[in-house]
Design a protein around this motif. Structure first.
Motif, PDB file in Angstrom:
ATOM      1  N   ASN A 257       0.822  -1.209   0.000  1.00  0.00           N
ATOM      2  CA  ASN A 257       0.000   0.000   0.000  1.00  0.00           C
ATOM      3  C   ASN A 257       0.858   1.261   0.000  1.00  0.00           C
TER       4      ASN A 257
ATOM      5  N   PHE B 149       1.767   1.502  -3.620  1.00  0.00           N
ATOM      6  CA  PHE B 149       0.616   1.668  -4.498  1.00  0.00           C
ATOM      7  C   PHE B 149      -0.623   2.014  -3.670  1.00  0.00           C
TER       8      PHE B 149
ATOM      9  N   GLU C   1      -3.394   2.845  -4.603  1.00  0.00           N
ATOM     10  CA  GLU C   1      -4.588   2.274  -5.212  1.00  0.00           C
ATOM     11  C   GLU C   1      -4.953   0.929  -4.592  1.00  0.00           C
ATOM     12  N   TYR C   2      -3.953   0.232  -4.044  1.00  0.00           N
ATOM     13  CA  TYR C   2      -4.125  -1.141  -3.578  1.00  0.00           C
ATOM     14  C   TYR C   2      -5.176  -1.251  -2.479  1.00  0.00           C
TER      15      TYR C   2
ATOM     16  N   GLY D 278      -6.394   1.932  -0.975  1.00  0.00           N
ATOM     17  CA  GLY D 278      -7.049   3.233  -0.887  1.00  0.00           C
ATOM     18  C   GLY D 278      -6.568   4.102   0.262  1.00  0.00           C
TER      19      GLY D 278
ATOM     20  N   ASN E  86       5.333  -1.891 -11.332  1.00  0.00           N
ATOM     21  CA  ASN E  86       4.739  -0.981 -12.309  1.00  0.00           C
ATOM     22  C   ASN E  86       4.693  -1.627 -13.683  1.00  0.00           C
TER      23      ASN E  86
ATOM     24  N   CYS F 235      -8.197   0.325 -16.650  1.00  0.00           N
ATOM     25  CA  CYS F 235      -7.192   1.283 -16.211  1.00  0.00           C
ATOM     26  C   CYS F 235      -6.259   0.619 -15.205  1.00  0.00           C
TER      27      CYS F 235
ATOM     28  N   TYR G  49      -5.598   1.628 -12.223  1.00  0.00           N
ATOM     29  CA  TYR G  49      -6.210   1.618 -10.897  1.00  0.00           C
ATOM     30  C   TYR G  49      -6.985   0.314 -10.683  1.00  0.00           C
ATOM     31  N   GLU G  50      -7.747  -0.084 -11.686  1.00  0.00           N
ATOM     32  CA  GLU G  50      -8.525  -1.323 -11.580  1.00  0.00           C
ATOM     33  C   GLU G  50      -7.604  -2.529 -11.426  1.00  0.00           C
TER      34      GLU G  50
ATOM     35  N   ILE H 112      -4.530  -2.693 -10.206  1.00  0.00           N
ATOM     36  CA  ILE H 112      -3.859  -2.712  -8.901  1.00  0.00           C
ATOM     37  C   ILE H 112      -4.839  -3.013  -7.780  1.00  0.00           C
ATOM     38  N   ARG H 113      -6.023  -2.496  -7.861  1.00  0.00           N
ATOM     39  CA  ARG H 113      -7.004  -2.639  -6.780  1.00  0.00           C
ATOM     40  C   ARG H 113      -7.720  -3.985  -6.798  1.00  0.00           C
TER      41      ARG H 113
END
Length: 269
Positions: free
Chosen positions: A35, A38, A40-41, A43, A97, A112, A114-115, A117-118
């Motif tokens: 986290n 990232f 995004e992982y 939030g 990355n 994207c 974000y999607e 990674i999350r």
């Protein structure tokens, strides 16, 4: 019953003397580290340079705290090993990355980064692997396997922390993928669900030998394929079809697939 209790007492005493950290504490560290790299992982964001630096020190202290009870089993001082791990953070970040980008480009359904990674199990599994592999390189016992098993339990993707995996690694769907200890995977490789990169049946005394295959750059391996053996090399830019069973090396640019009659066809381009 009394005999069982005595046996259990000895077992618990041995476990107390070993003093490995709890599984939850190890998993918390891996989650916190990912986290930090990232946001995004999970939030959890830290949009401030001072906060990010403080969090890096917190992570180093957290790892040191995990390692200290194991000091007698470590190859070096716990504080020094924690520092050496954090020094690998730029390389881990760079590789992940590239992995995220490979997942985005490799899956038309991904919208994207974000999607990816999350929400993508492939990113979760490779992120935990890269943290575990960094600890494995420092010869830290048990913790690397605990970290990859957390990803295994959540995603169904089983990657041994000692495997060597180059960047731009894409696991599409991912469930059921198995990557053995001495596997070597080049850059820009894509695996689909159910792929096994495993060992032929070997004796325990071969534990330190190369038992798992080598996959060169720009290879695609489709769902359910099984590739076995330490001498097996899949040449670069090859495509291995679904459900193929492979125990011998292939030339670069090969296309290997099963025909309708059940036989296997090899096409060298």
């Amino acid at each position: 019953m009394q005999q069982l209790l005595e046996e259990l007492r000895r077992r618990h005493q041995q476990a107390a003397a070993t003093a490995y950290p709890s599984t939850s504490a190890v998993n918390d560290f891996a989650n916190n580290f990912i986290n930090w790299l990232f946001p995004e992982y999970q939030g959890k964001v830290m949009p401030d340079l001072v906060l990010l630096e403080e969090y890096a020190h917190m992570l180093q202290n957290e790892l040191q705290h995990l390692l200290q009870p194991m000091q007698t089993q470590l190859p070096g001082d716990a504080a020094k090993l924690s520092q050496q791990f954090m020094a690998q953070a730029p390389d881990i970040y760079d590789a992940l990355n590239k992995d995220a980008e490979a997942l985005l480009q490799g899956d038309p359904a991904a919208t994207c980064l974000y999607e990816v990674i999350r929400a993508y199990p492939g990113f979760y599994a490779i992120a935990f692997y890269r943290v575990a592999h960094a600890l494995q390189r420092l010869h830290v016992p048990l913790l690397p396997r605990m970290i990859t098993e957390q990803a295994h339990s959540r995603t169904g993707i089983d990657i041994h922390p000692a495997a060597v995996i180059a960047p731009y690694f894409c696991m599409d769907h991912g469930t059921g993928i198995v990557i053995g200890e001495t596997t070597e995977i080049g850059a820009h490789v894509k695996l689909y669900q159910g792929v096994t990169l495993g060992a032929l049946s070997v004796d325990k005394d071969m534990a330190r030998s190369k038992r798992h295959p080598t996959i060169e750059d720009h290879v695609v391996i489709y769902a359910g394929a099984t590739i076995l053996g330490g001498d097996t090399v899949v040449g670069h830019h090859s495509i291995i079809g679904g459900n193929v069973w492979l125990i011998k090396s292939t030339e670069p640019f090969s296309r290997i697939y099963y025909k309708a009659d059940g036989s296997m066809n090899t096409v060298n381009v």
